[in-house]
Structure formats: structure tokens, C-alpha cells
Design a protein around this motif. Structure first.
Motif, PDB file in Angstrom:
ATOM      1  N   SER A   4       0.829  -1.202   0.126  1.00 45.30           N
ATOM      2  CA  SER A   4       0.003  -0.082  -0.032  1.00 45.30           C
ATOM      3  C   SER A   4       0.758   1.209  -0.037  1.00 45.30           C
ATOM      4  O   SER A   4       1.889   1.210   0.747  1.00 45.30           O
ATOM      5  CB  SER A   4      -0.796  -0.122   1.344  1.00 45.30           C
ATOM      6  N   MET A   5       0.470   2.112  -0.829  1.00 48.45           N
ATOM      7  CA  MET A   5       1.372   3.533  -0.878  1.00 48.45           C
ATOM      8  C   MET A   5       1.124   4.326   0.552  1.00 48.45           C
ATOM      9  O   MET A   5       0.248   4.382   1.062  1.00 48.45           O
ATOM     10  CB  MET A   5       0.768   4.261  -1.917  1.00 48.45           C
ATOM     11  N   GLY A   6       2.593   4.800   0.851  1.00 56.07           N
ATOM     12  CA  GLY A   6       2.393   5.458   2.035  1.00 56.07           C
ATOM     13  C   GLY A   6       1.980   4.869   3.268  1.00 56.07           C
ATOM     14  O   GLY A   6       1.645   5.680   4.403  1.00 56.07           O
ATOM     15  N   VAL A   7       2.151   3.499   3.562  1.00 54.85           N
ATOM     16  CA  VAL A   7       1.869   2.758   4.633  1.00 54.85           C
ATOM     17  C   VAL A   7       3.069   1.931   5.167  1.00 54.85           C
ATOM     18  O   VAL A   7       3.371   0.909   4.082  1.00 54.85           O
ATOM     19  CB  VAL A   7       0.730   2.063   4.482  1.00 54.85           C
ATOM     20  N   PHE A   8       3.515   2.063   6.130  1.00 51.80           N
ATOM     21  CA  PHE A   8       4.423   1.038   6.573  1.00 51.80           C
ATOM     22  C   PHE A   8       4.070  -0.322   6.766  1.00 51.80           C
ATOM     23  O   PHE A   8       3.091  -0.484   7.555  1.00 51.80           O
ATOM     24  CB  PHE A   8       5.289   1.558   7.786  1.00 51.80           C
ATOM     25  N   GLY A 194       1.543  11.730  10.533  1.00 50.09           N
ATOM     26  CA  GLY A 194       1.065  11.113  11.604  1.00 50.09           C
ATOM     27  C   GLY A 194       0.907   9.408  11.107  1.00 50.09           C
ATOM     28  O   GLY A 194       1.095   8.545  11.745  1.00 50.09           O
ATOM     29  N   GLY A 195       0.213   9.565   9.882  1.00 48.62           N
ATOM     30  CA  GLY A 195      -0.146   8.197   9.173  1.00 48.62           C
ATOM     31  C   GLY A 195       1.162   7.307   9.073  1.00 48.62           C
ATOM     32  O   GLY A 195       1.144   6.250   9.586  1.00 48.62           O
ATOM     33  N   LEU A 196       2.237   7.936   8.665  1.00 49.28           N
ATOM     34  CA  LEU A 196       3.337   7.244   8.609  1.00 49.28           C
ATOM     35  C   LEU A 196       3.961   6.720   9.893  1.00 49.28           C
ATOM     36  O   LEU A 196       4.446   5.610  10.219  1.00 49.28           O
ATOM     37  CB  LEU A 196       4.426   8.075   7.728  1.00 49.28           C
ATOM     38  N   GLN A 197       3.917   7.739  10.873  1.00 55.16           N
ATOM     39  CA  GLN A 197       4.533   7.358  12.278  1.00 55.16           C
ATOM     40  C   GLN A 197       3.541   6.462  12.927  1.00 55.16           C
ATOM     41  O   GLN A 197       4.145   5.307  13.328  1.00 55.16           O
ATOM     42  CB  GLN A 197       4.329   8.700  13.155  1.00 55.16           C
ATOM     43  N   GLU A 198       2.191   6.245  12.673  1.00 52.12           N
ATOM     44  CA  GLU A 198       1.627   5.239  13.442  1.00 52.12           C
ATOM     45  C   GLU A 198       1.548   3.993  12.458  1.00 52.12           C
ATOM     46  O   GLU A 198       1.712   2.959  13.650  1.00 52.12           O
ATOM     47  CB  GLU A 198       0.054   5.637  13.293  1.00 52.12           C
TER      48      GLU A 198
END
Length: 204
Positions: A4-8, A194-198
Motif C-alpha cells: 500500500s502506498m504511504g503505509v509502513f 502522523g499516518g506514517l508514524q502510526e
């Protein structure tokens, strides 16, 4: 690419990976470079044969004793004592003295560590080469996930200070700003980070 793009997402064997497009890579790198400029240099590196205890107490090796005047830097390097958590019976003058003493011995090292975290982000992104679809997969192993986590947190604190956000629910109010509001791009970056960090925390 399967991610998924932009999700760790967690890597087998440890670490984390995220798919980023060229624009996201450019934004992240630009923010990290700006963070480096804001933080400034850390303490000078001691000579290889220097006595660490002597260097610690050497005249002129102390760090600052006053909190930064820039609100963003004040978020990154807050006072160790006092603030909202201080008890009503605490002597403000004593708290200031204790905070100054603590800052004198710790801020330079903290500044250096934050620089290393931001530099790790820049170096990681410099090694990325987007594929034909304009995206690249960044894999973080070893100490890099924690370096990235520290840098993402520092970036969010910095942006929050610029937007005068003190609580997360305030960011939701800012999210509803009209598109022509000059703060809108910064708000979107704050929420995206914030989404990346979470998701990075979830992989750890």
C-alpha cells in the motif's frame, strides 16, 4: 508492487518497508532537510584520545541553559521540569534552575541525536530510485526504523508548533480548512506524517 502506498508494513525477519512515489519522496526529503537547518549543529565531536569525563566537565563544553525562543525548537527541546505536570507546591524559581542545569548537560547531545535521525531519513531517501510506475519501496532495517520514528515525531512536533496545534483533536479541526487557506498544505503534511508514524509504530 504488492504494498500500500504511504503505509509502513513489517518486513519478514524484522524491519519495515513503505512504498513512496516521487512526490512523497521529495516532500519527505525537503522536510527532513528543513528540520536539519532548524536544529542546527550539535556539540563538536571530541578528539579520539580525549578523556570523556574531562570533556564533560571542561570549561566551555556546556550546552545552553535557556529554552529556545523559537516555538518549534521549544517543542523539540522542552524544559525537563515544570510545565503542566508541575505540582502546585513546586517553587517556579527552583524548577527553572533545575531545568537550566539539566539542559546544560543534555541539549547538545539531544540536538546531535535529532540531527542523526533527520540525516538518516535524507540518506535513506537519497538511495531510492522510483520504478517505471513512479514509486519505490523503502526498506528500513537495523536501527533505521527507530531513526525514522524519531525524525517523524520531530517533524510533527515542528509542524504542530508552526500551526499552534497543542492537541490532536485540533488537527482535525484544521483538516476542515478551506483549500485556499495558506495553512492547508502544512496541515495535510502533518496528518500524512502522523499516518506514517502510526503505521511504523505498528511494525515495531
Amino acid at each position: 508492487m504488492g504494498r500500500s502506498m504511504g503505509v509502513f508494513e513489517a518486513l519478514k525477519g524484522g524491519g519495515a518497508a513503505v512504498a513512496l512515489d516521487e512526490i512523497e519522496i521529495s516532500i519527505l526529503r525537503s522536510l527532513a532537510v528543513q528540520l536539519l537547518e532548524l536544529i542546527g549543529p550539535g556539540a563538536p565531536e571530541p578528539a579520539e584520545d580525549a578523556d570523556p569525563l574531562a570533556a564533560l566537565f571542561a570549561e566551555g563544553s556546556d550546552g545552553p541553559t535557556e529554552p529556545p525562543s523559537d516555538p518549534a525548537l521549544a517543542r523539540l527541546f522542552p524544559d525537563a521540569y515544570g510545565g503542566p505536570g508541575a505540582g502546585p507546591k513546586e517553587d517556579p524559581q527552583e524548577l527553572r534552575a533545575r531545568s537550566a542545569e539539566f539542559r546544560r548537560f543534555t541539549e547538545n547531545d539531544l540536538r546531535s541525536r535529532k540531527r542523526e535521525d533527520a540525516l538518516a531519513v535524507v540518506r535513506s531517501l537519497d538511495g531510492l530510485t522510483p520504478a517505471g510506475d513512479g514509486a519505490a519501496v523503502l526498506e528500513l532495517t537495523g536501527e533505521l526504523p527507530l531513526r525514522w520514528l524519531g525524525a517523524l515525531n520531530d517533524l510533527r512536533l515542528t509542524i504542530a508548533a508552526r500551526l499552534e496545534i497543542t492537541q490532536d483533536d485540533e488537527s482535525e479541526l484544521l483538516f476542515r480548512l478551506p483549500d485556499d487557506d495558506p495553512r492547508k498544505p502544512m496541515v495535510m503534511a502533518y496528518l500524512w506524517l502522523g499516518g506514517l508514524q502510526e503505521t511504523l509504530i505498528e511494525t515495531l
